[in-house]
Design a protein around this motif. Structure first.
Motif, PDB file in Angstrom:
ATOM      1  N   LEU A   1       0.829  -1.207   0.000  1.00 55.38           N
ATOM      2  CA  LEU A   1       0.000   0.000   0.000  1.00 55.38           C
ATOM      3  C   LEU A   1       0.865   1.260   0.000  1.00 55.38           C
ATOM      4  O   LEU A   1       0.545   2.246  -0.663  1.00 55.38           O
ATOM      5  N   SER A   2       1.959   1.200   0.715  1.00 53.71           N
ATOM      6  CA  SER A   2       2.903   2.325   0.745  1.00 53.71           C
ATOM      7  C   SER A   2       3.499   2.566  -0.645  1.00 53.71           C
ATOM      8  O   SER A   2       3.621   3.703  -1.090  1.00 53.71           O
ATOM      9  N   ALA A   3       3.868   1.485  -1.326  1.00 59.85           N
ATOM     10  CA  ALA A   3       4.448   1.599  -2.670  1.00 59.85           C
ATOM     11  C   ALA A   3       3.421   2.141  -3.656  1.00 59.85           C
ATOM     12  O   ALA A   3       3.751   2.954  -4.529  1.00 59.85           O
ATOM     13  N   ILE A   4       2.180   1.712  -3.516  1.00 57.39           N
ATOM     14  CA  ILE A   4       1.118   2.207  -4.396  1.00 57.39           C
ATOM     15  C   ILE A   4       0.951   3.711  -4.209  1.00 57.39           C
ATOM     16  O   ILE A   4       0.909   4.480  -5.168  1.00 57.39           O
ATOM     17  N   GLN A   5       0.905   4.139  -2.965  1.00 57.33           N
ATOM     18  CA  GLN A   5       0.750   5.567  -2.671  1.00 57.33           C
ATOM     19  C   GLN A   5       1.978   6.352  -3.132  1.00 57.33           C
ATOM     20  O   GLN A   5       1.848   7.396  -3.774  1.00 57.33           O
TER      21      GLN A   5
ATOM     22  N   LEU B   1      -3.079   5.936  -6.404  1.00 58.04           N
ATOM     23  CA  LEU B   1      -4.302   5.909  -5.606  1.00 58.04           C
ATOM     24  C   LEU B   1      -5.365   6.666  -6.366  1.00 58.04           C
ATOM     25  O   LEU B   1      -5.109   7.786  -6.802  1.00 58.04           O
ATOM     26  N   PRO B   2      -6.530   6.136  -6.548  1.00 59.35           N
ATOM     27  CA  PRO B   2      -6.957   4.803  -6.134  1.00 59.35           C
ATOM     28  C   PRO B   2      -6.245   3.707  -6.933  1.00 59.35           C
ATOM     29  O   PRO B   2      -5.621   3.979  -7.952  1.00 59.35           O
ATOM     30  N   GLN B   3      -6.393   2.480  -6.455  1.00 59.57           N
ATOM     31  CA  GLN B   3      -5.685   1.354  -7.071  1.00 59.57           C
ATOM     32  C   GLN B   3      -6.068   1.144  -8.529  1.00 59.57           C
ATOM     33  O   GLN B   3      -5.311   0.560  -9.292  1.00 59.57           O
TER      34      GLN B   3
ATOM     35  N   TYR C   1      -5.947   3.257 -10.746  1.00 62.65           N
ATOM     36  CA  TYR C   1      -4.926   3.931 -11.560  1.00 62.65           C
ATOM     37  C   TYR C   1      -3.801   2.965 -11.919  1.00 62.65           C
ATOM     38  O   TYR C   1      -3.281   2.980 -13.030  1.00 62.65           O
ATOM     39  N   LEU C   2      -3.419   2.129 -10.945  1.00 62.95           N
ATOM     40  CA  LEU C   2      -2.369   1.135 -11.202  1.00 62.95           C
ATOM     41  C   LEU C   2      -2.860   0.135 -12.239  1.00 62.95           C
ATOM     42  O   LEU C   2      -2.135  -0.198 -13.184  1.00 62.95           O
ATOM     43  N   ALA C   3      -4.090  -0.325 -12.073  1.00 67.65           N
ATOM     44  CA  ALA C   3      -4.664  -1.291 -13.020  1.00 67.65           C
ATOM     45  C   ALA C   3      -4.683  -0.699 -14.431  1.00 67.65           C
ATOM     46  O   ALA C   3      -4.257  -1.353 -15.399  1.00 67.65           O
ATOM     47  N   ALA C   4      -5.151   0.544 -14.560  1.00 66.68           N
ATOM     48  CA  ALA C   4      -5.229   1.192 -15.869  1.00 66.68           C
ATOM     49  C   ALA C   4      -3.840   1.372 -16.467  1.00 66.68           C
ATOM     50  O   ALA C   4      -3.626   1.146 -17.667  1.00 66.68           O
ATOM     51  N   SER C   5      -2.881   1.746 -15.631  1.00 64.18           N
ATOM     52  CA  SER C   5      -1.514   1.968 -16.104  1.00 64.18           C
ATOM     53  C   SER C   5      -0.895   0.687 -16.661  1.00 64.18           C
ATOM     54  O   SER C   5      -0.123   0.721 -17.612  1.00 64.18           O
TER      55      SER C   5
ATOM     56  N   VAL D   1      -5.254  -6.222  -9.479  1.00 58.95           N
ATOM     57  CA  VAL D   1      -4.538  -5.389  -8.504  1.00 58.95           C
ATOM     58  C   VAL D   1      -5.044  -5.682  -7.098  1.00 58.95           C
ATOM     59  O   VAL D   1      -4.258  -5.830  -6.156  1.00 58.95           O
ATOM     60  N   SER D   2      -6.347  -5.818  -6.950  1.00 64.27           N
ATOM     61  CA  SER D   2      -6.929  -6.130  -5.644  1.00 64.27           C
ATOM     62  C   SER D   2      -6.424  -7.476  -5.130  1.00 64.27           C
ATOM     63  O   SER D   2      -6.079  -7.614  -3.958  1.00 64.27           O
TER      64      SER D   2
END
Length: 149
Positions: free
Chosen positions: A16-20, A25-27, A29-33, A41-42
């Motif tokens: 969670l720290s790495a994601i932030q 955030l929200p997660q 964004y990571l999925a879309a990227s 991602v979840s």
């Protein structure tokens, strides 16, 4: 050979720290990227299996070590995070030395009462555990007692 891998549950805060830290955030964004589903991602974040290729891709994007993230955190050497506390293990001899040094510092600061308190604690440990600093503690204790008279 396994086709999927999962993060160790101990690593959730780190993830969670790495994601932030990486601005995802929200997660979603990571999925879309990455062009993956939000459920992938979840699953990654919640220690559920994801395909090896997606696992490696997420780790690389977040700057996480893909081998380390599957292992439990070694609590003895856990890096300090925003929510964890630093734990340091000292030997009795080191504690005794620290207390004695605090006593000496407070003596220099002209606070003999507090210096005597630290000295007495150091002496109690040194005497009980037969640590060689006992003689030095006794000498300082005598000096402090004479100053307090």
């Amino acid at each position: 050979m396994p086709r999927s891998v999962k993060v160790h549950p101990d690593r959730k805060e780190e993830i969670l720290s790495a994601i932030q830290r990486n601005g995802f955030l929200p997660q979603g964004y990571l999925a879309a990227s990455l062009g993956v589903s939000r459920s992938t991602v979840s699953n990654f974040v919640n220690s559920k299996p994801v395909s090896i290729s997606k696992f490696e891709e997420i780790c690389e994007t977040l700057g996480l070590d893909k081998r380390q993230i599957t292992q439990p955190i070694d609590r003895e050497y856990n890096p300090v995070s925003e929510k964890s506390s630093l734990r340091v293990n000292f030997s009795a001899s080191q504690v005794c030395e620290l207390l004695l040094r605090l006593a000496e510092l407070h003596l220099e600061l002209n606070n003999p009462t507090l210096a005597l308190d630290y000295c007495n604690k150091a002496l109690a440990i040194a005497t009980e555990l037969d640590i060689p600093l006992a003689a030095k503690c006794q000498a300082l204790q005598e000096k402090l007692l004479s100053e307090l008279e």
